[in-house]
Design an enzyme around this catalytic site. Structure first.
Site, PDB file in Angstrom:
ATOM      1  N   GLU A  44      22.923  38.658  37.154  1.00  0.00           N
ATOM      2  CA  GLU A  44      22.309  39.569  35.997  1.00  0.00           C
ATOM      3  C   GLU A  44      22.600  39.053  34.772  1.00  0.00           C
ATOM      4  O   GLU A  44      23.963  39.145  34.430  1.00  0.00           O
ATOM      5  CB  GLU A  44      22.477  40.881  36.122  1.00  0.00           C
ATOM      6  CG  GLU A  44      20.904  41.633  36.118  1.00  0.00           C
ATOM      7  CD  GLU A  44      20.045  41.538  37.100  1.00  0.00           C
ATOM      8  OE1 GLU A  44      19.089  40.470  36.725  1.00  0.00           O
ATOM      9  OE2 GLU A  44      20.178  41.579  38.221  1.00  0.00           O
ATOM     10  N   ASP A  73      21.302  33.833  33.567  1.00  0.00           N
ATOM     11  CA  ASP A  73      20.429  32.753  33.275  1.00  0.00           C
ATOM     12  C   ASP A  73      20.379  32.306  31.936  1.00  0.00           C
ATOM     13  O   ASP A  73      20.569  30.908  31.984  1.00  0.00           O
ATOM     14  CB  ASP A  73      18.791  33.175  33.670  1.00  0.00           C
ATOM     15  CG  ASP A  73      18.296  34.266  32.986  1.00  0.00           C
ATOM     16  OD1 ASP A  73      19.256  35.182  32.193  1.00  0.00           O
ATOM     17  OD2 ASP A  73      17.042  34.754  33.004  1.00  0.00           O
ATOM     18  N   SER A 104      -9.141  41.041  35.119  1.00  0.00           N
ATOM     19  CA  SER A 104      -8.201  41.537  36.111  1.00  0.00           C
ATOM     20  C   SER A 104      -8.604  42.939  36.486  1.00  0.00           C
ATOM     21  O   SER A 104      -9.203  43.622  35.573  1.00  0.00           O
ATOM     22  CB  SER A 104      -6.665  41.564  35.378  1.00  0.00           C
ATOM     23  OG  SER A 104      -5.659  42.472  35.766  1.00  0.00           O
ATOM     24  N   GLY A 107       6.382  46.355  35.276  1.00  0.00           N
ATOM     25  CA  GLY A 107       7.367  46.595  34.498  1.00  0.00           C
ATOM     26  C   GLY A 107       8.660  47.404  35.399  1.00  0.00           C
ATOM     27  O   GLY A 107       9.512  48.249  34.877  1.00  0.00           O
ATOM     28  N   GLY A 155      10.454  45.764  36.949  1.00  0.00           N
ATOM     29  CA  GLY A 155      11.749  44.881  37.198  1.00  0.00           C
ATOM     30  C   GLY A 155      11.403  43.681  38.127  1.00  0.00           C
ATOM     31  O   GLY A 155      12.285  42.930  38.906  1.00  0.00           O
ATOM     32  N   SER A 192       8.938  41.318  38.112  1.00  0.00           N
ATOM     33  CA  SER A 192       8.283  40.401  37.732  1.00  0.00           C
ATOM     34  C   SER A 192       6.941  40.041  37.892  1.00  0.00           C
ATOM     35  O   SER A 192       6.334  39.082  38.356  1.00  0.00           O
ATOM     36  CB  SER A 192       9.301  39.046  37.939  1.00  0.00           C
ATOM     37  OG  SER A 192       9.039  38.072  36.613  1.00  0.00           O
ATOM     38  N   ASP A 229      12.498  33.914  36.722  1.00  0.00           N
ATOM     39  CA  ASP A 229      11.394  34.575  37.697  1.00  0.00           C
ATOM     40  C   ASP A 229      10.438  33.546  37.987  1.00  0.00           C
ATOM     41  O   ASP A 229       9.742  33.748  39.140  1.00  0.00           O
ATOM     42  CB  ASP A 229      10.968  35.496  36.542  1.00  0.00           C
ATOM     43  CG  ASP A 229      11.718  36.705  35.934  1.00  0.00           C
ATOM     44  OD1 ASP A 229      12.725  36.629  36.613  1.00  0.00           O
ATOM     45  OD2 ASP A 229      11.266  37.186  35.275  1.00  0.00           O
TER      46      ASP A 229
HETATM   47  P1  ADP Z   1       7.682  42.660  34.912  1.00  0.00           P
HETATM   48  O1  ADP Z   1       9.012  43.000  34.949  1.00  0.00           O
HETATM   49  O2  ADP Z   1       6.600  43.353  35.730  1.00  0.00           O
HETATM   50  O3  ADP Z   1       7.448  41.276  34.731  1.00  0.00           O
HETATM   51  P2  ADP Z   1       6.694  42.110  32.020  1.00  0.00           P
HETATM   52  O4  ADP Z   1       6.752  43.000  30.809  1.00  0.00           O
HETATM   53  O5  ADP Z   1       7.436  41.054  31.865  1.00  0.00           O
HETATM   54  O6  ADP Z   1       7.157  43.196  33.133  1.00  0.00           O
HETATM   55  O7  ADP Z   1       5.244  41.900  32.545  1.00  0.00           O
HETATM   56  C1  ADP Z   1       4.262  42.999  32.699  1.00  0.00           C
HETATM   57  C2  ADP Z   1       2.824  42.418  31.721  1.00  0.00           C
HETATM   58  O8  ADP Z   1       2.346  41.790  32.744  1.00  0.00           O
HETATM   59  C3  ADP Z   1       1.911  43.764  31.725  1.00  0.00           C
HETATM   60  O9  ADP Z   1       2.114  44.489  30.932  1.00  0.00           O
HETATM   61  C4  ADP Z   1       0.615  43.045  31.873  1.00  0.00           C
HETATM   62  O10 ADP Z   1       0.420  42.626  30.379  1.00  0.00           O
HETATM   63  C5  ADP Z   1       0.759  41.771  32.701  1.00  0.00           C
HETATM   64  N1  ADP Z   1       0.170  41.924  33.979  1.00  0.00           N
HETATM   65  C6  ADP Z   1       1.023  42.431  35.178  1.00  0.00           C
HETATM   66  N2  ADP Z   1       0.271  42.567  36.130  1.00  0.00           N
HETATM   67  C7  ADP Z   1      -1.018  42.433  35.807  1.00  0.00           C
HETATM   68  C8  ADP Z   1      -2.227  42.326  36.356  1.00  0.00           C
HETATM   69  N3  ADP Z   1      -2.316  42.384  37.767  1.00  0.00           N
HETATM   70  N4  ADP Z   1      -3.291  41.859  35.560  1.00  0.00           N
HETATM   71  C9  ADP Z   1      -3.168  41.661  34.490  1.00  0.00           C
HETATM   72  N5  ADP Z   1      -1.987  41.744  33.720  1.00  0.00           N
HETATM   73  C10 ADP Z   1      -0.916  42.120  34.368  1.00  0.00           C
HETATM   74 MG    MG Z   2       8.450  39.861  33.219  1.00  0.00          MG
END
Ligand code: ADP
Ligand code: MG
Length: 388
Positions: free
Chosen positions: A36, A39, A70, A128, A130, A132, A178
């Site tokens: 952790e 990277d 989406s 969100g 964690g 990805s 990721d």
């Molecule tokens: P994570 O840890 O889940 O990667 P991030 O903040 O890096 O968190 O990415 C989450 C973002 O990715 C969301 O706020 C959204 O903008 C986008 N996202 C995730 N899943 C989807 C989905 N199914 N459709 C559209 N956007 C998505």
């Molecule tokens: Mg992410």
């Protein structure tokens, strides 16, 4: 579940765009077994792709426009290929559109000459937590477009495309882990990545054979200072490397730590010690998996958590409680995973103990007056692929 999402995303595509997609592609979320914050220090990580995926139904268009939908949102984002730029797109559409832009930016595609696209996304990767969800979108979209535009890129190149999209188009400063995990995952394997050379090797986990599984404990805690904390830790690592006269903390070994302690202030030293020992733990985990199997890596996972809690200081009480409760209820090892300040912990668990762990964690959270965590098992799975 996957079967359903495959059908759902096709139906959503047809409804939104009035045509049939050329195909459906998917790419998974990931969990990090160990390694952790290593990277961006040119170090080692050991993530695995999980059995939760983002599906992209994609079709070619006759013109040079892109539309993206989406099930995440009622809105369809639409833009001309030659108008794509980081300044004009915001929100979730930045992830898929960023991939298209990055393909142009990295010289893989001439955006003035390729056909437009319709893209519909559907996913069961929690957002969100964690795990990805962002890399899962990037992986699915990049894999699909590579085929439809006949680019012939390999999985590592597609991972770099995803990272460029995320760093430069969305503006999130993340490493390559990721995207590599999402693209290169294999069944019952982890992906050992040297972040300096970007070389990746599959490492057999042997969970199926040993009747083990990985329980994710999503604390549902999201700390407002997560991105500030991330920047601060990165800065400390850079300052530590500079003070020690090395390009990156990758170049510091456990044997160098006594000298580092003399040179650095207490906080910087502890940040450095986390990175240096964590890199060693990743190497030790790979070696232990190869020689002794998954039941022998528990102490390395536990030590990783202590290091993040005490030296890197990125844990929160909810994560510590999740880890301690899992350990007490029979986990082989447990640690917070991801950037920290909230998010999820993972526990390596004998399959027959999963429900006991879930009950124990729920009970402990209730007792402490914390919100109910969400717990579920994940299975190390195959990376990006064409579905239909
Ligand atoms: P994570 O840890 O889940 O990667 P991030 O903040 O890096 O968190 O990415 C989450 C973002 O990715 C969301 O706020 C959204 O903008 C986008 N996202 C995730 N899943 C989807 C989905 N199914 N459709 C559209 N956007 C998505
Ligand atoms: Mg992410």
């Amino acid at each position: 579940m996957s079967q359903d999402l495959r059908d759902i995303v096709r139906a959503e595509f047809e409804q939104a765009f009035g045509t049939t997609p050329a195909g459906v592609w998917s790419s998974p979320g990931r969990a990090n077994l160990i390694g952790e914050h290593t990277d961006y220090n040119d170090g080692f990580v050991l993530p695995f792709a999980i059995d939760r995926r983002t599906f992209a139904a994609v079709g070619l268009r006759d013109d040079a426009r892109i539309r993206v939908g989406s099930t995440f949102s009622d809105e369809i984002a639409e833009i001309a290929l030659d108008e794509l730029s980081p300044d004009v797109v915001s929100g979730w559409a930045g992830y898929p559109l960023g991939v298209v832009w990055a393909l142009g930016q990295l010289g893989h595609a001439d955006l003035a000459a390729v056909p437009g696209l319709d893209i519909m996304l559907e996913s069961d990767v929690p957002v969100g937590a964690g795990l990805s969800s962002s890399a899962a979108i990037e992986g699915a979209v990049a894999f699909a477009i590579d085929e439809l535009w006949r680019l012939g890129l390999d999985r590592v190149q597609l991972a770099r495309v995803g990272r460029t999209a995320e760093n430069e188009f969305v503006g999130a400063p993340t490493g390559i882990m990721d995207q590599m995990a999402s693209l290169l995952g294999r069944d019952d394997s982890a992906v050992f990545i040297d972040c300096r050379t970007q070389e990746a090797t599959a490492v057999d986990l042997g969970l199926a054979e040993h009747d083990l599984t990985i329980l994710v404990i999503d604390t549902q805690v999201e700390h407002a200072h997560a991105s500030g904390g991330y920047r601060e830790r990165r800065a400390s690592c850079e300052a530590g490397a500079a003070a020690l006269g090395v390009p990156a903390l990758r170049d510091v070994t456990v044997d160098d730590l006594p000298r580092a302690k003399e040179l650095l202030d207490d906080v910087t030293f502890r940040r450095v010690r986390h990175i240096v020992t964590e890199n060693q733990r990743v190497l030790d985990t790979v070696e232990t998996l190869r020689t002794q199997g998954p039941r022998a890596i528990g102490e390395l996972l536990d030590a990783s958590h202590r290091s993040m809690r005490d030296d890197f200081e990125i844990s929160v009480p909810e994560l510590d409680l999740a880890v301690e409760t899992a350990q007490a209820a029979g986990a082989i090892g447990a640690r917070m995973t991801g950037g920290g300040f909230g998010g999820s912990a993972i526990a390596l668990v004998p399959r027959e103990l999963v429900s006991r762990l879930q009950v124990a964690v729920d009970g402990a959270f209730a007792e402490h007056g914390y919100g109910q965590p969400v717990t579920f098992t994940v299975t190390p799975s195959e990376g990006a692929r064409r579905e239909v």
